[in-house]
Design a protein around this motif. Structure first.
Motif, PDB file in Angstrom:
ATOM      1  N   ARG A 122       0.828  -1.212   0.000  1.00  0.00           N
ATOM      2  CA  ARG A 122       0.000   0.000   0.000  1.00  0.00           C
ATOM      3  C   ARG A 122       0.860   1.260   0.000  1.00  0.00           C
ATOM      4  O   ARG A 122       2.051   1.216   0.260  1.00  0.00           O
ATOM      5  CB  ARG A 122      -0.951   0.001   1.188  1.00  0.00           C
ATOM      6  CG  ARG A 122      -0.222   0.088   2.525  1.00  0.00           C
ATOM      7  CD  ARG A 122      -1.069   0.610   3.632  1.00  0.00           C
ATOM      8  NE  ARG A 122      -1.204   2.041   3.441  1.00  0.00           N
ATOM      9  CZ  ARG A 122      -2.202   2.763   3.881  1.00  0.00           C
ATOM     10  NH1 ARG A 122      -3.170   2.211   4.542  1.00  0.00           N
ATOM     11  NH2 ARG A 122      -2.256   4.054   3.668  1.00  0.00           N
ATOM     12  N   SER A 132      -1.913   9.291   0.824  1.00  0.00           N
ATOM     13  CA  SER A 132      -2.989   8.344   1.147  1.00  0.00           C
ATOM     14  C   SER A 132      -3.763   8.771   2.387  1.00  0.00           C
ATOM     15  O   SER A 132      -4.715   8.107   2.785  1.00  0.00           O
ATOM     16  CB  SER A 132      -2.418   6.936   1.344  1.00  0.00           C
ATOM     17  OG  SER A 132      -1.571   6.913   2.483  1.00  0.00           O
ATOM     18  N   VAL A 181      -5.887  -0.014   5.527  1.00  0.00           N
ATOM     19  CA  VAL A 181      -6.347  -1.091   4.661  1.00  0.00           C
ATOM     20  C   VAL A 181      -7.722  -1.484   5.179  1.00  0.00           C
ATOM     21  O   VAL A 181      -7.935  -1.602   6.384  1.00  0.00           O
ATOM     22  CB  VAL A 181      -5.370  -2.300   4.712  1.00  0.00           C
ATOM     23  CG1 VAL A 181      -5.975  -3.511   4.029  1.00  0.00           C
ATOM     24  CG2 VAL A 181      -4.038  -1.926   4.080  1.00  0.00           C
ATOM     25  N   ILE A 196      -9.199  -3.560   0.423  1.00  0.00           N
ATOM     26  CA  ILE A 196      -8.927  -2.314  -0.285  1.00  0.00           C
ATOM     27  C   ILE A 196      -7.736  -1.622   0.362  1.00  0.00           C
ATOM     28  O   ILE A 196      -7.719  -1.404   1.573  1.00  0.00           O
ATOM     29  CB  ILE A 196     -10.161  -1.390  -0.234  1.00  0.00           C
ATOM     30  CG1 ILE A 196     -11.383  -2.139  -0.785  1.00  0.00           C
ATOM     31  CG2 ILE A 196      -9.905  -0.104  -1.000  1.00  0.00           C
ATOM     32  CD1 ILE A 196     -12.701  -1.492  -0.446  1.00  0.00           C
ATOM     33  N   SER A 197      -6.745  -1.285  -0.467  1.00  0.00           N
ATOM     34  CA  SER A 197      -5.564  -0.596   0.059  1.00  0.00           C
ATOM     35  C   SER A 197      -5.261   0.635  -0.784  1.00  0.00           C
ATOM     36  O   SER A 197      -5.500   0.656  -1.991  1.00  0.00           O
ATOM     37  CB  SER A 197      -4.359  -1.533   0.110  1.00  0.00           C
ATOM     38  OG  SER A 197      -4.051  -2.034  -1.162  1.00  0.00           O
ATOM     39  N   SER A 198      -4.720   1.643  -0.137  1.00  0.00           N
ATOM     40  CA  SER A 198      -4.415   2.913  -0.794  1.00  0.00           C
ATOM     41  C   SER A 198      -3.246   2.778  -1.747  1.00  0.00           C
ATOM     42  O   SER A 198      -2.308   2.033  -1.491  1.00  0.00           O
ATOM     43  CB  SER A 198      -4.075   3.969   0.264  1.00  0.00           C
ATOM     44  OG  SER A 198      -5.172   4.217   1.084  1.00  0.00           O
ATOM     45  N   GLU A 221      -7.084   3.290  -5.459  1.00  0.00           N
ATOM     46  CA  GLU A 221      -6.977   2.209  -4.480  1.00  0.00           C
ATOM     47  C   GLU A 221      -6.929   0.872  -5.210  1.00  0.00           C
ATOM     48  O   GLU A 221      -7.526   0.714  -6.266  1.00  0.00           O
ATOM     49  CB  GLU A 221      -8.169   2.223  -3.519  1.00  0.00           C
ATOM     50  CG  GLU A 221      -8.261   3.472  -2.679  1.00  0.00           C
ATOM     51  CD  GLU A 221      -9.461   3.469  -1.761  1.00  0.00           C
ATOM     52  OE1 GLU A 221      -9.273   3.817  -0.583  1.00  0.00           O
ATOM     53  OE2 GLU A 221     -10.564   3.121  -2.218  1.00  0.00           O
TER      54      GLU A 221
END
Length: 164
Positions: free
Chosen positions: A12, A18, A23, A35-37, A101
């Motif tokens: 990420r 971010s 997460v 979902i991760s930045s 993302e």
């Protein structure tokens, strides 16, 4: 699921861009999304995931986790995810980049989902699903009862229909 969460944490974006967004694990009736930045890093594309050695955004973190025996750091996460889902007779994951993302979607066995009929009132969106009242009550009641007490990782995995 473990591999996808580790990948999300290791790869990420931890920069100020971010905005310290964590997460996220989003659980829906029919899927789990991680979902991760930051989206994909470097020259990596969705189609090349698991097929080429990726650029590593956080190489120091990846090396530390390898030294601590938390990860292998051998670029085997995506192939492992595919293999485990196939072994559990689940559909392959869906990888996407949305709004900066990176999103991994796993289909779940928790509920049988019926597509909304095309003749339904209003526009039909991807997120709209129709359940019979018995199914919705059953799923909601089961989920509430399950969440009423603390659960182990194994119990959560089994409940969601994923393999270890």
């Amino acid at each position: 699921v473990r591999e996808a969460i580790l990948n999300a944490l290791v790869h990420r974006d931890y920069s100020i861009h971010s905005e310290n967004v964590p997460v996220r694990l989003e659980i829906y009736r029919n899927r789990l999304e991680i979902i991760s930045s930051g989206g994909l890093y470097g020259k990596l594309t969705i189609d090349s995931l698991g097929k080429v050695r990726p650029d590593t955004r956080n190489s120091a973190l990846a090396n530390i986790l390898e030294l601590l025996h938390v990860t292998e750091n051998r670029y085997s996460g995506i192939p492992t995810i595919y293999h485990e889902l196939e072994k559990a007779q689940l559909p392959p994951p869906v990888f996407a980049v949305r709004h900066g993302e990176f999103v991994v979607t796993f289909k779940s066995k928790i509920a049988q989902v019926y597509d909304m009929p095309a003749s339904g009132v209003g526009a039909v969106h991807e997120e709209q699903v129709q359940y019979s009242s018995n199914q919705a009550d059953s799923v909601e009641e089961r989920l509430l009862a399950f969440c009423a007490v603390p659960r182990s990782r194994q119990e959560i995995i089994a409940f969601l229909g994923f393999s270890r």
